[in-house]
Design a protein around this motif. Structure first.
Motif, PDB file in Angstrom:
ATOM      1  N   THR A  74      48.255  57.259  70.831  1.00  0.00           N
ATOM      2  CA  THR A  74      49.263  57.743  69.880  1.00  0.00           C
ATOM      3  C   THR A  74      48.962  59.190  69.557  1.00  0.00           C
ATOM      4  O   THR A  74      47.916  59.501  68.983  1.00  0.00           O
ATOM      5  N   ILE A  75      49.863  60.079  69.954  1.00  0.00           N
ATOM      6  CA  ILE A  75      49.676  61.511  69.700  1.00  0.00           C
ATOM      7  C   ILE A  75      49.923  61.758  68.216  1.00  0.00           C
ATOM      8  O   ILE A  75      50.932  61.310  67.654  1.00  0.00           O
ATOM      9  N   PRO A  76      49.010  62.501  67.550  1.00  0.00           N
ATOM     10  CA  PRO A  76      49.063  62.625  66.090  1.00  0.00           C
ATOM     11  C   PRO A  76      50.140  63.571  65.570  1.00  0.00           C
ATOM     12  O   PRO A  76      50.039  64.051  64.449  1.00  0.00           O
ATOM     13  N   PHE A  77      51.156  63.889  66.351  1.00  0.00           N
ATOM     14  CA  PHE A  77      52.282  64.692  65.852  1.00  0.00           C
ATOM     15  C   PHE A  77      53.473  64.369  66.741  1.00  0.00           C
ATOM     16  O   PHE A  77      53.352  63.802  67.825  1.00  0.00           O
ATOM     17  N   SER A  78      54.648  64.757  66.285  1.00  0.00           N
ATOM     18  CA  SER A  78      55.879  64.392  66.981  1.00  0.00           C
ATOM     19  C   SER A  78      56.266  65.458  67.992  1.00  0.00           C
ATOM     20  O   SER A  78      55.738  66.571  67.995  1.00  0.00           O
ATOM     21  N   ALA A  79      57.214  65.090  68.847  1.00  0.00           N
ATOM     22  CA  ALA A  79      57.700  66.024  69.860  1.00  0.00           C
ATOM     23  C   ALA A  79      58.427  67.186  69.204  1.00  0.00           C
ATOM     24  O   ALA A  79      58.366  68.327  69.694  1.00  0.00           O
TER      25      ALA A  79
END
Length: 781
Positions: free
Chosen positions: A263-268
């Motif tokens: 889970t990448i800790p920021f959004s696109a």
């Protein structure tokens, strides 16, 4: 008079022609700068300018492709198709502009090659797109494929930066590096955009992301360090600004995650907002710096035009004026130059070589007296004389420095060789102890091999000493039989078993020449063995002649060419000065020449009737003696140059228990007429009293707990006065005598050992002489 006028006229004509050629060259160089500037401007407008939008569109297509590979939704597919159409339009416009005929005139061979390579890479876009649509590539592979296309554009940029102005060309290269840093940042953006579309970042992509982050920072910092002060300040402000600070925070946050980020800790959207703003600001910085480069290029163009006018107009006027001045001043100038020429020739051809030669020989000279400076006033001719004086002083100083350098190198070689000699001698002493202590024939043979290698190492160290102009430390007080001298040389040869030693006669060599003659013969025999087939033998013989004693070394090799023989004989007869920069293929000839010159020994190489080479070594009469041979027993072992001869071969048999198999010792090959007897231990009854004294050596003392030695009664008495003493308890004297190291023997033990060695030496020599006499008797019969 007519001859002088003719020569002067010729000189003036040559001067004028040279001035005219110089003017033509200057005009052409200036014109070439203008043409070069014109071509650069043409390339900028036809190739570089149209390629910048193409770069941006290719970077955007790469980002869209990465999102499509990660998400694979109709929306991402539609965005990718739209971006490809925009990229194709830009690509068509670029190719139309870059394929214009004027570009072919403007680019050089390298630029033409780079431009063709870029066109080929752009044609590969179709296959890359097909692979992305079919899902046959990963995001990392797709990113690498697009990067290969984009890199071809940057390689083309590098071939276009051909300005003659170094400062301006350096500024252009710096801008290219900044643009390259922006491209790496765009790769990072595309890679993470695809991962955000999928919702995870695998280990390989995380590693690629980390490398890309570090790469663009490094490239940007290196390029920024070359920027002018104003552009550097703008770069520092940009990096510390809000957009790049925000980007740096996101990079750091993701880099601190594990190798697999589920889970990448920021959004696109957060990532896109940060990268778009950063890329836009970065592009603005590059464009602004480019505009300032153009501003700086304007004075350069003006300077080119001015130089063209000066070189074309004023240069021609200067040439005409030079013609007039040359005609009016030629006679006086020629007279002064003739005086200066004569003085300079006298100084350079006679005085200066003598001074340099004396300095090279180590003499102290007064430069002001031996080579006085030339005095021709303070005018132009005088300035030439002063320049010649400076050259003279520099030549003398360099000669002195070179002489000191050669002496320092000799000192270094001697120091290294002396140290090696000491180490090898210690190694030989240790091997002696081990050989006396060893009873296993196999182990003893290996020790003898090590002994032989150590002796050869000692000879190599002595080679350095000889080449340095000094003399080795091995000396010999008394005369030595010639057969032992040759055997000593064989002991220092690697393949000594292939050498046949013929009868040498009852001749002895004076002690002062023994060490050098052994060394000289070893070098020649080693050379003969090395350059002859392994199945052949080398024959060594000697005999008295009218002028002294001759030793002949004959091999059965391929021989040498007549010119090579002549060159080798010349080098030996007239040894040149050894130089490190000289030929080092045959250092043995240098050593032989130095050793031969030291004792007036003649060494001549000639062709052998057997096809090989024969070396004739003529020892002068003052070095040889005839008559009874003086025994060698009383000579100190430390100066023995024939280390591995009959004495050492007999030493082990005189101090050890009988063995059924004894290895052959170096320098005693069973070849020729003087073959040595096999090493066999004598019966115990034949042992001499000296051997019995060895077994009566006193027991070494032990030490008290405080470190003081125990006193052992009668420990320092001679063997004849020593009484039978009771054995000391082992706890006081340490380990049993047979377990102690041989280096701790008492003087009585060493004396007994030396006496045993001398007795074995006598027995071995007697046996060898008996074999020689029997063989000679058989020949007479």
């Amino acid at each position: 008079m007519r001859l002088r006028n003719t020569r002067l006229r010729t000189k003036v004509t040559a001067l004028l022609l040279s001035l005219a050629a110089l003017w033509s060259f200057a005009a052409w160089v200036t014109l070439r700068e203008g043409v070069n500037l014109l071509w650069v401007a043409q390339l900028d407008s036809s190739v570089v300018g149209p390629s910048e939008p193409l770069l941006v569109e290719l970077q955007r297509e790469r980002r869209a492709s990465m999102i499509q590979l990660g998400e694979r939704s109709p929306r991402s597919r539609k965005e990718l198709q739209d971006q490809r159409q925009r990229a194709d339009r830009t690509k068509a416009e670029f190719e139309t502009s870059a394929r214009a005929g004027i570009v072919e005139w403007a680019v050089d061979d390298l630029g033409e090659k780079r431009l063709a390579d870029m066109f080929a890479k752009l044609d590969d876009l179709a296959s890359i797109r097909q692979a992305v649509d079919a899902g046959r590539v990963t995001r990392i592979e797709a990113s690498a494929a697009y990067a290969d296309v984009i890199d071809s554009v940057y390689r083309m940029y590098g071939a276009m930066a051909t300005l003659d102005d170094k400062t301006l060309a350096g500024d252009i290269r710096t801008l290219m590096a900044l643009s390259k840093a922006r491209e790496i940042l765009a790769r990072e953006d595309a890679l993470l955009a695809g991962a955000l579309a999928q919702g995870r970042l695998n280990a390989e992509e995380h590693e690629q992301f980390t490398r890309t982050v570090g790469a663009w920072h490094i490239v940007a910092e290196q390029a920024a360090s070359e920027l002018p002060d104003a552009d550097r300040a703008a770069y520092d402000k940009l990096i510390k600004g809000r957009s790049f600070t925000r980007l740096h925070d996101l990079e750091t946050l993701l880099a601190r995650q594990g190798s697999v980020v589920e889970t990448i800790p920021f959004s696109a959207e957060q990532w896109k907002a940060a990268t778009e703003q950063a890329l836009t600001d970065f592009n603005g910085l590059v464009l602004g710096a480019g505009d300032r480069v153009v501003e700086r290029a304007t004075p350069v163009a003006v300077g080119v035009v001015v130089r063209l006018a000066l070189a074309g107009g004023l240069g021609l006027i200067a040439v005409v004026a030079s013609i007039v001045l040359s005609i009016t001043t030629a006679r006086a100038l020629f007279a002064q130059l003739q005086k200066l020429r004569d003085a300079a020739h006298e100084l350079s051809d006679e005085r200066l070589p003598r001074v340099v030669e004396r300095i090279g020989n180590g003499e102290r000279v007064d430069v002001a007296v031996e080579a006085p400076p030339l005095q021709f006033g303070t005018g132009e001719i005088g300035q030439v004389g002063q320049a010649f004086n400076t050259v003279q002083e520099t030549a003398i100083r360099i000669a002195a420095e070179q002489a000191a350098l050669r002496q320092s190198i000799r000192d270094i070689l001697i120091s290294m060789a002396r140290r090696t000699q000491g180490l090898v001698q210690r190694q030989l002493n240790v091997l002696d102890v081990m050989e006396r202590r060893e009873t296993d024939p196999v182990e003893l043979e290996d020790l003898f091999r090590l002994d032989h290698l150590a002796v050869r190492t000692r000879r190599n160290a002595e080679n350095l000493i000889v080449l340095s102009g000094s003399s080795p430390a091995r000396t010999w007080r008394r005369s030595v039989p010639m057969v032992d001298v040759v055997r000593g040389a064989l002991a220092e040869v690697e393949d000594y078993t292939r050498v046949s030693l013929m009868p040498m006669g009852d001749v002895v060599l004076v002690g002062r020449a023994v060490g050098d003659v052994v060394h000289l013969l070893a070098e020649l025999i080693e050379n003969a063995v090395s350059f002859s087939p392994p199945y052949t033998n080398v024959q060594v013989s000697g005999q008295l002649v009218a002028n002294g004693y001759v030793v002949e070394i004959e091999d059965r090799g391929l021989g040498m060419k007549p010119e090579d023989l002549a060159a080798a004989n010349e080098r030996i007869a007239n040894p040149p000065e050894f130089r490190i920069t000289g030929a080092t293929a045959r250092l043995g000839l240098y050593v032989v020449s130095r050793l031969a010159a030291r004792h007036q020994i003649q060494v001549v190489l000639k062709a052998s009737p057997y096809g090989g080479t024969t070396v004739v070594v003529m020892l002068p009469q003052e070095l040889v003696e005839t008559g009874p041979v003086q025994p060698l027993e009383d000579e100190p072992l430390t100066s023995l140059p024939i280390r591995q001869t009959t004495a050492t071969a007999t030493r082990a048999t005189a101090t050890r228990a009988p063995a059924t198999r004894q290895p052959a010792r170096p320098a005693s090959p069973q070849t020729g007429l003087t073959a040595l007897p096999q090493r066999t231990a004598p019966p115990a009854a034949d042992s001499e009293p000296a051997e019995e004294a060895e077994s009566a050596a006193p027991t070494p003392t032990g030490f008290t707990p405080s470190g003081l030695p125990f006193r052992v009664p009668q420990a320092n008495l001679v063997p004849a006065l020593r009484e039978e003493a009771a054995p000391t308890p082992p706890s006081l004297i340490g380990p049993p005598p047979d377990e102690q190291d041989d280096d701790l023997r008492s003087p009585e033990e060493i004396r007994a050992m030396m006496q045993s060695l001398q007795s074995g030496n006598r027995r071995g020599r007697s046996a060898a002489e008996k074999l020689i006499q029997d063989h000679q008797s058989g020949d007479d019969a």
